[in-house]
Design a protein around this motif. Structure first.
Motif, PDB file in Angstrom:
ATOM      1  N   LEU A  20      72.579  39.469  44.571  1.00  0.00           N
ATOM      2  CA  LEU A  20      72.195  38.158  44.067  1.00  0.00           C
ATOM      3  C   LEU A  20      70.792  37.778  44.515  1.00  0.00           C
ATOM      4  CD1 LEU A  20      73.318  35.668  42.481  1.00  0.00           C
ATOM      5  CD2 LEU A  20      73.888  34.677  44.703  1.00  0.00           C
ATOM      6  N   MET A  21      70.466  38.062  45.782  1.00  0.00           N
ATOM      7  CA  MET A  21      69.193  37.653  46.356  1.00  0.00           C
ATOM      8  C   MET A  21      68.526  38.840  47.043  1.00  0.00           C
ATOM      9  SD  MET A  21      69.418  34.388  45.562  1.00  0.00           S
ATOM     10  CE  MET A  21      68.040  33.608  46.435  1.00  0.00           C
ATOM     11  N   HIS A  22      67.182  38.835  47.025  1.00  0.00           N
ATOM     12  CA  HIS A  22      66.395  39.797  47.793  1.00  0.00           C
ATOM     13  C   HIS A  22      66.207  39.224  49.199  1.00  0.00           C
ATOM     14  CE1 HIS A  22      65.593  42.339  44.363  1.00  0.00           C
ATOM     15  NE2 HIS A  22      65.119  41.312  43.678  1.00  0.00           N
ATOM     16  N   THR A  23      66.864  39.822  50.165  1.00  0.00           N
ATOM     17  CA  THR A  23      66.900  39.255  51.509  1.00  0.00           C
ATOM     18  C   THR A  23      65.508  39.115  52.113  1.00  0.00           C
ATOM     19  OG1 THR A  23      69.106  40.182  51.844  1.00  0.00           O
ATOM     20  CG2 THR A  23      67.888  39.546  53.808  1.00  0.00           C
ATOM     21  N   ARG A  24      64.611  40.036  51.818  1.00  0.00           N
ATOM     22  CA  ARG A  24      63.263  39.966  52.406  1.00  0.00           C
ATOM     23  C   ARG A  24      62.533  38.685  52.023  1.00  0.00           C
ATOM     24  NH1 ARG A  24      60.280  45.888  51.904  1.00  0.00           N
ATOM     25  NH2 ARG A  24      61.700  47.064  53.263  1.00  0.00           N
ATOM     26  N   GLU A  25      62.907  38.098  50.894  1.00  0.00           N
ATOM     27  CA  GLU A  25      62.224  36.898  50.422  1.00  0.00           C
ATOM     28  C   GLU A  25      62.867  35.618  50.944  1.00  0.00           C
ATOM     29  OE1 GLU A  25      61.564  36.983  46.190  1.00  0.00           O
ATOM     30  OE2 GLU A  25      61.353  39.175  46.193  1.00  0.00           O
ATOM     31  N   LEU A  26      63.872  35.751  51.808  1.00  0.00           N
ATOM     32  CA  LEU A  26      64.516  34.598  52.412  1.00  0.00           C
ATOM     33  C   LEU A  26      63.980  34.423  53.823  1.00  0.00           C
ATOM     34  CD1 LEU A  26      68.171  35.409  51.306  1.00  0.00           C
ATOM     35  CD2 LEU A  26      66.378  34.247  50.008  1.00  0.00           C
ATOM     36  N   ASN A  27      63.839  33.215  54.272  1.00  0.00           N
ATOM     37  CA  ASN A  27      63.240  32.941  55.577  1.00  0.00           C
ATOM     38  C   ASN A  27      64.182  33.326  56.701  1.00  0.00           C
ATOM     39  OD1 ASN A  27      61.668  31.999  57.660  1.00  0.00           O
ATOM     40  ND2 ASN A  27      62.285  29.870  57.393  1.00  0.00           N
ATOM     41  N   SER A  28      63.738  34.188  57.589  1.00  0.00           N
ATOM     42  CA  SER A  28      64.553  34.571  58.743  1.00  0.00           C
ATOM     43  C   SER A  28      63.762  34.483  60.035  1.00  0.00           C
ATOM     44  CB  SER A  28      65.089  35.995  58.560  1.00  0.00           C
ATOM     45  OG  SER A  28      64.019  36.916  58.363  1.00  0.00           O
ATOM     46  N   GLY A  29      62.741  33.627  60.059  1.00  0.00           N
ATOM     47  CA  GLY A  29      61.947  33.467  61.270  1.00  0.00           C
ATOM     48  C   GLY A  29      61.171  34.729  61.595  1.00  0.00           C
ATOM     49  N   ASP A  30      61.212  35.126  62.854  1.00  0.00           N
ATOM     50  CA  ASP A  30      60.466  36.303  63.293  1.00  0.00           C
ATOM     51  C   ASP A  30      61.260  37.592  63.162  1.00  0.00           C
ATOM     52  OD1 ASP A  30      58.314  34.677  64.016  1.00  0.00           O
ATOM     53  OD2 ASP A  30      59.120  34.335  66.024  1.00  0.00           O
ATOM     54  N   LEU A  31      62.514  37.499  62.724  1.00  0.00           N
ATOM     55  CA  LEU A  31      63.343  38.682  62.620  1.00  0.00           C
ATOM     56  C   LEU A  31      63.050  39.456  61.331  1.00  0.00           C
ATOM     57  CD1 LEU A  31      66.846  37.361  63.769  1.00  0.00           C
ATOM     58  CD2 LEU A  31      65.168  38.626  65.107  1.00  0.00           C
ATOM     59  N   GLU A 190      70.937  43.303  58.465  1.00  0.00           N
ATOM     60  CA  GLU A 190      71.070  43.303  57.010  1.00  0.00           C
ATOM     61  C   GLU A 190      71.899  42.110  56.558  1.00  0.00           C
ATOM     62  OE1 GLU A 190      71.002  48.149  56.189  1.00  0.00           O
ATOM     63  OE2 GLU A 190      72.926  47.096  56.244  1.00  0.00           O
ATOM     64  N   VAL A 191      71.491  41.524  55.443  1.00  0.00           N
ATOM     65  CA  VAL A 191      72.254  40.461  54.790  1.00  0.00           C
ATOM     66  C   VAL A 191      72.407  40.839  53.328  1.00  0.00           C
ATOM     67  CG1 VAL A 191      72.203  38.066  53.986  1.00  0.00           C
ATOM     68  CG2 VAL A 191      71.584  38.592  56.350  1.00  0.00           C
ATOM     69  N   GLU A 192      73.644  40.844  52.849  1.00  0.00           N
ATOM     70  CA  GLU A 192      73.905  41.180  51.451  1.00  0.00           C
ATOM     71  C   GLU A 192      74.671  40.038  50.797  1.00  0.00           C
ATOM     72  OE1 GLU A 192      72.774  42.984  48.542  1.00  0.00           O
ATOM     73  OE2 GLU A 192      72.584  44.333  50.262  1.00  0.00           O
ATOM     74  N   ILE A 193      74.056  39.452  49.760  1.00  0.00           N
ATOM     75  CA  ILE A 193      74.672  38.355  49.018  1.00  0.00           C
ATOM     76  C   ILE A 193      74.948  38.849  47.599  1.00  0.00           C
ATOM     77  CG2 ILE A 193      74.502  35.937  48.322  1.00  0.00           C
ATOM     78  CD1 ILE A 193      72.240  35.602  50.352  1.00  0.00           C
ATOM     79  N   ARG A 194      76.188  38.730  47.182  1.00  0.00           N
ATOM     80  CA  ARG A 194      76.571  39.032  45.810  1.00  0.00           C
ATOM     81  C   ARG A 194      77.028  37.736  45.132  1.00  0.00           C
ATOM     82  NH1 ARG A 194      74.680  43.547  46.825  1.00  0.00           N
ATOM     83  NH2 ARG A 194      75.769  45.545  46.645  1.00  0.00           N
ATOM     84  N   GLY A 195      77.115  37.766  43.818  1.00  0.00           N
ATOM     85  CA  GLY A 195      77.606  36.611  43.090  1.00  0.00           C
ATOM     86  C   GLY A 195      76.855  36.395  41.796  1.00  0.00           C
ATOM     87  N   TYR A 196      76.879  35.155  41.322  1.00  0.00           N
ATOM     88  CA  TYR A 196      76.259  34.794  40.054  1.00  0.00           C
ATOM     89  C   TYR A 196      75.606  33.425  40.171  1.00  0.00           C
ATOM     90  CZ  TYR A 196      78.908  38.451  37.542  1.00  0.00           C
ATOM     91  OH  TYR A 196      79.418  39.637  37.094  1.00  0.00           O
ATOM     92  N   LEU A 197      74.533  33.235  39.435  1.00  0.00           N
ATOM     93  CA  LEU A 197      73.960  31.913  39.212  1.00  0.00           C
ATOM     94  C   LEU A 197      74.179  31.551  37.746  1.00  0.00           C
ATOM     95  CD1 LEU A 197      70.569  31.884  41.175  1.00  0.00           C
ATOM     96  CD2 LEU A 197      72.864  31.299  41.977  1.00  0.00           C
ATOM     97  N   PHE A 198      74.575  30.290  37.518  1.00  0.00           N
ATOM     98  CA  PHE A 198      74.886  29.802  36.172  1.00  0.00           C
ATOM     99  C   PHE A 198      73.935  28.665  35.818  1.00  0.00           C
ATOM    100  CE2 PHE A 198      78.612  31.664  38.001  1.00  0.00           C
ATOM    101  CZ  PHE A 198      79.302  32.265  36.969  1.00  0.00           C
ATOM    102  N   ARG A 199      73.292  28.768  34.671  1.00  0.00           N
ATOM    103  CA  ARG A 199      72.373  27.738  34.195  1.00  0.00           C
ATOM    104  C   ARG A 199      73.015  27.011  33.015  1.00  0.00           C
ATOM    105  NH1 ARG A 199      66.608  29.980  32.729  1.00  0.00           N
ATOM    106  NH2 ARG A 199      67.842  31.108  31.172  1.00  0.00           N
ATOM    107  N   LYS A 200      72.840  25.691  32.977  1.00  0.00           N
ATOM    108  CA  LYS A 200      73.453  24.907  31.908  1.00  0.00           C
ATOM    109  C   LYS A 200      72.968  25.393  30.542  1.00  0.00           C
ATOM    110  CE  LYS A 200      74.384  20.146  30.465  1.00  0.00           C
ATOM    111  NZ  LYS A 200      74.065  20.317  29.052  1.00  0.00           N
ATOM    112  N   THR A 201      73.893  25.496  29.609  1.00  0.00           N
ATOM    113  CA  THR A 201      73.550  25.905  28.256  1.00  0.00           C
ATOM    114  C   THR A 201      72.441  25.014  27.699  1.00  0.00           C
ATOM    115  OG1 THR A 201      75.799  26.681  27.846  1.00  0.00           O
ATOM    116  CG2 THR A 201      74.437  26.241  25.922  1.00  0.00           C
TER     117      THR A 201
END
Length: 310
Positions: A20-31, A190-201
């Motif tokens: 669902l998400m690219h973990t590198r692009e999420l804020n994790s501080g200095d880690l 490592e962080v792995e997020i799966r799932g879906y995002l839904f946008r209003k029709t």
């Protein structure tokens, strides 16, 4: 990965499906934190096909700890893979860290990767969020514009919890002692997020920062708009997806499918007696899912009574 067995399809989707998400692009501080590096190799693909032909071992694993919670089911699938794969060793899962009589947190999965010759701390999440129109910046929507169907979860809250608490658990002195007892020092994160995002029709809301753009945004719609929207689908067959069937693409028999009119009657009956959003799938003539969408009550996002996170 259209395997015939539901559990095997879910296993393949959970461990090797689109993130669902690219973990590198999420804020994790200095880690330094990345997505899970375990990929779908030919050997693993062959293993899944063999498992599809004889899924009893997987089914027995899942039956050891039966659950109605989607998140726990998702984690159990990952645990089976990490326990079974010859290139990794599952060291521990759901390992609590406690101090002074209280729980500071849990390690979702700790495993040893033989290829990298390193221990790994892996945090997992499976989530479904519906986009709320609003202001955007730099071509992206804001994380806080994506709400769970229960109107309690939000993408920003989940990401902050994963990146600023869960994956940082090993930095605490109390956790370092727990890891040391297992012979683990300075694990890969490592962080792995799966799932879906839904946008209003009909909405043009862009995806949020970090979203895997190779996965198309799904759709959501209000109950009052469902009749027109369902008629617009190319498919003439639909089915309702129960929570534990939210992972991989659905496969349904003729008896499980409804035409548009039957689905609308089922939705009307549901929303006349409750307010829980319904996840539906449009099916092709062979019974395979072509796309999925949420139908929500007209008052959404009012919180569901006694709502429970997946």
């Amino acid at each position: 990965m259209n395997f015939s067995n539901q559990y095997v399809r879910d296993l393949a989707w959970a461990c090797f499906g689109p993130r669902l998400m690219h973990t590198r692009e999420l804020n994790s501080g200095d880690l330094s934190v990345d997505n899970c590096a375990l990929e779908l190799t030919e050997a693993r693909r062959d293993w899944l096909h063999q498992l599809d032909g004889s899924p009893s071992a997987l089914q027995e694993w899942l039956e050891r700890s039966p659950t109605r919670r989607l998140g726990l089911y998702f984690e159990a699938l990952w645990q089976y893979f990490l326990e079974t794969d010859p290139l990794v060793d599952l060291v521990a899962h759901n390992l609590a860290v406690r101090a002074n009589g209280r729980t500071l947190g849990e390690f979702d999965c700790l495993y040893y990767c033989h290829e990298r010759q390193r221990h790994v701390h892996l945090e997992l999440a499976v989530k479904y969020f519906l986009g709320i129109d609003g202001e955007t910046a730099s071509g992206h929507s804001q994380w806080q514009q994506w709400w769970g169907p229960n109107s309690v979860d939000r993408l920003d809250l989940k990401i902050n919890h994963l990146m600023n608490k869960q994956i940082q658990l090993g930095q605490r002195t109390e956790a370092e002692a727990v890891l040391a007892d297992l012979g683990i020092i300075d694990p890969i994160l490592e962080v792995e997020i799966r799932g879906y995002l839904f946008r209003k029709t009909g909405s043009t809301l862009p995806s949020p920062m970090g979203y895997n753009s190779q996965q198309s945004l799904a759709k959501w719609l209000f109950h009052s708009d469902a009749r027109t929207s369902i008629a617009a689908f190319q498919s003439a067959r639909f089915t309702t997806l129960p929570r534990l069937h939210w992972l991989s693409a659905a496969k349904a028999s003729d008896n499980d499918c409804m035409n548009g009119g039957e689905m609308m009657a089922a939705l009307d009956a549901h929303f006349n007696t409750g307010s829980r959003p319904q996840l539906l799938a449009a099916m092709d003539e062979t019974g395979w899912e072509t796309e999925r969408f949420f139908v929500v009550p007209d008052g959404w996002p009012a919180p569901e009574p006694s709502s429970q996170s997946s």
